[in-house]
Design an enzyme around this catalytic site. Structure first.
Site, PDB file in Angstrom:
ATOM      1  N   TYR A  95      36.477  -5.957  79.709  1.00  0.00           N
ATOM      2  CA  TYR A  95      37.321  -6.051  80.904  1.00  0.00           C
ATOM      3  C   TYR A  95      37.944  -7.352  80.809  1.00  0.00           C
ATOM      4  O   TYR A  95      39.158  -7.918  81.248  1.00  0.00           O
ATOM      5  CB  TYR A  95      36.631  -5.856  82.173  1.00  0.00           C
ATOM      6  CG  TYR A  95      36.682  -4.446  82.605  1.00  0.00           C
ATOM      7  CD1 TYR A  95      37.826  -3.840  83.065  1.00  0.00           C
ATOM      8  CD2 TYR A  95      35.521  -3.680  82.061  1.00  0.00           C
ATOM      9  CE1 TYR A  95      37.819  -2.518  83.408  1.00  0.00           C
ATOM     10  CE2 TYR A  95      35.691  -2.158  82.276  1.00  0.00           C
ATOM     11  CZ  TYR A  95      36.845  -1.565  82.986  1.00  0.00           C
ATOM     12  OH  TYR A  95      36.777  -0.418  83.237  1.00  0.00           O
ATOM     13  N   GLU A 137      31.974   3.043  86.630  1.00  0.00           N
ATOM     14  CA  GLU A 137      31.570   3.643  85.278  1.00  0.00           C
ATOM     15  C   GLU A 137      30.155   3.396  84.770  1.00  0.00           C
ATOM     16  O   GLU A 137      29.594   4.106  84.104  1.00  0.00           O
ATOM     17  CB  GLU A 137      32.366   2.756  84.161  1.00  0.00           C
ATOM     18  CG  GLU A 137      33.871   3.147  84.117  1.00  0.00           C
ATOM     19  CD  GLU A 137      35.204   2.262  83.494  1.00  0.00           C
ATOM     20  OE1 GLU A 137      34.377   1.243  82.612  1.00  0.00           O
ATOM     21  OE2 GLU A 137      36.165   1.978  83.735  1.00  0.00           O
TER      22      GLU A 137
END
Length: 380
Positions: A95, A137
């Site tokens: 990310y 997630e």
């Protein structure tokens, strides 16, 4: 949390995102792949080249900007993306890379400096969006049957039509494969002559006694052959080994006590008939409309006929070469009150069927669809 002033700053960028969102995301992908070529294997490169990936991301960024003060309303949009991330093994450490390159792309398109309040605020907002994805997630990963990609032996290859094959695999290591009809696995292969590993999602046909079957359509769009589908069709045989991630996906049955109607075309039949099979095992009414070009291209015909043998199930095959396109007048024969309707197939097919269902008076809340390209790149 972004404060009131920061929310206003993010909202002020909405017109820019509406006008230049795809330009920003296209630059983002090109920049990231140049600097981190190892991430190419997490993205469908043909989809990227067609602009589908950029359009989908631009839509997601715009939605996040519009709801930055409360991301809850976009969770239904986020969930399918999060499941795909887990199928591809996207991890928290990826990310920051995405954030760095996305902010740089915004700067490049807008001409703003790194210390401009808009860029700094978007940096903070991206951090919150990333944290939301990472949290979702984490829960998905915790529920997956296995982590990372595992080797499976191909124990069967069956040709369904001239362009669809079913692959059955098993693993000595993984005996129990829990899954819900409508889910998919992700295949990870090294295709000769490609400079990166390629990962693709394929719908599960069945899981029995530790054996998993998934289906693959051999892609050939505008003369461009599918990188992975062609490799699987032409190179993978019984006895070969391929790597799979665990089943994931949010497409599945809704309100299972109500009547269920499934409408599939081509490879779109794949996630639908296991859902129909499960419905036929209950007291709910199950109807399946399979749309095919002609009688020689009816995939999983035997399995569907077996399902139709159940007392509460009906199968109708619509052949386009004889009956033309499936229109609202014919659909009306199958529609019932409070019925949940599922559609899967190519982009044009889904758009057409959703439109015709609307003409037939079906509320959009009762229509569920699965598509095999980035979902946010498609307007339905």
């Amino acid at each position: 949390m972004v404060n009131k002033e920061e929310v206003e700053i993010i909202h002020s960028t909405i017109p820019i995102l509406q006008e230049k969102g795809v330009e920003i995301t296209s630059k983002f992908y090109n920049r990231m792949f140049d600097r981190h070529p190892e991430l190419r294997d997490m993205f469908n490169q043909p989809n990227h080249k067609q602009g589908l990936q950029s359009t989908a991301l631009a839509t997601a960024v715009l939605a996040a900007a519009q709801h930055i003060e409360d991301l809850t309303p976009i969770v239904p949009v986020v969930m399918p993306i999060a499941h795909k991330h887990c199928g591809l093994e996207v991890l928290p450490e990826h990310y920051p890379i995405v954030g760095e390159n996305l902010l740089a792309a915004i700067q490049e398109v807008t001409g703003l400096a790194a210390d401009d309040p808009i860029i700094e605020t978007w940096g903070k907002a991206y951090g919150e969006i990333a944290d939301a994805f990472i949290g979702i997630e984490k829960d998905i990963y915790a529920g997956m049957a296995w982590q990372s990609f595992k080797p499976f032996e191909v124990i069967g290859v069956r040709e369904e039509t001239g362009i669809i094959k079913a692959f059955t695999v098993h693993s000595d290591e993984i005996k129990d494969i829990p899954y819900s009809p409508g889910q998919y696995i992700t295949v990870d292969v090294q295709v000769p002559n490609l400079p990166y590993r390629a990962k693709r999602h394929y719908s599960i046909v069945d899981v029995q006694d530790g054996k998993l079957t998934f289906a693959v359509r051999k892609e050939n769009l505008d003369g461009n052959r599918g990188e992975v589908s062609t490799y699987l069709h032409e190179q993978i045989n019984t006895g070969d080994t391929i790597n799979l991630s665990a089943p994931v996906g949010v497409f599945g049955l809704e309100n299972t006590n109500k009547p269920q109607l499934f409408i599939g075309s081509g490879i779109g039949v794949t996630p639908l008939f296991p859902m129909c099979r499960e419905t036929a095992g209950t007291d709910a009414d199950a109807q399946f409309i399979q749309v095919s070009d002609d009688a020689n291209n009816v995939a999983f015909e035997v399995e569907l006929q077996n399902i139709a043998a159940a007392e509460n199930a009906q199968l109708h095959t619509h052949l386009r070469d004889k009956e033309g396109y499936l229109m609202s007048e014919e659909l009306q024969k199958f529609i019932k009150d409070d019925q949940e309707i599922y559609v899967c197939g190519g982009v044009t097919f889904i758009q057409s069927i959703v439109k015709e269902l609307g003409k037939a008076g079906v509320d959009k809340d009762r229509i569920h669809y699965e598509i095999f390209i980035p979902r946010l790149s498609l307007a339905v």
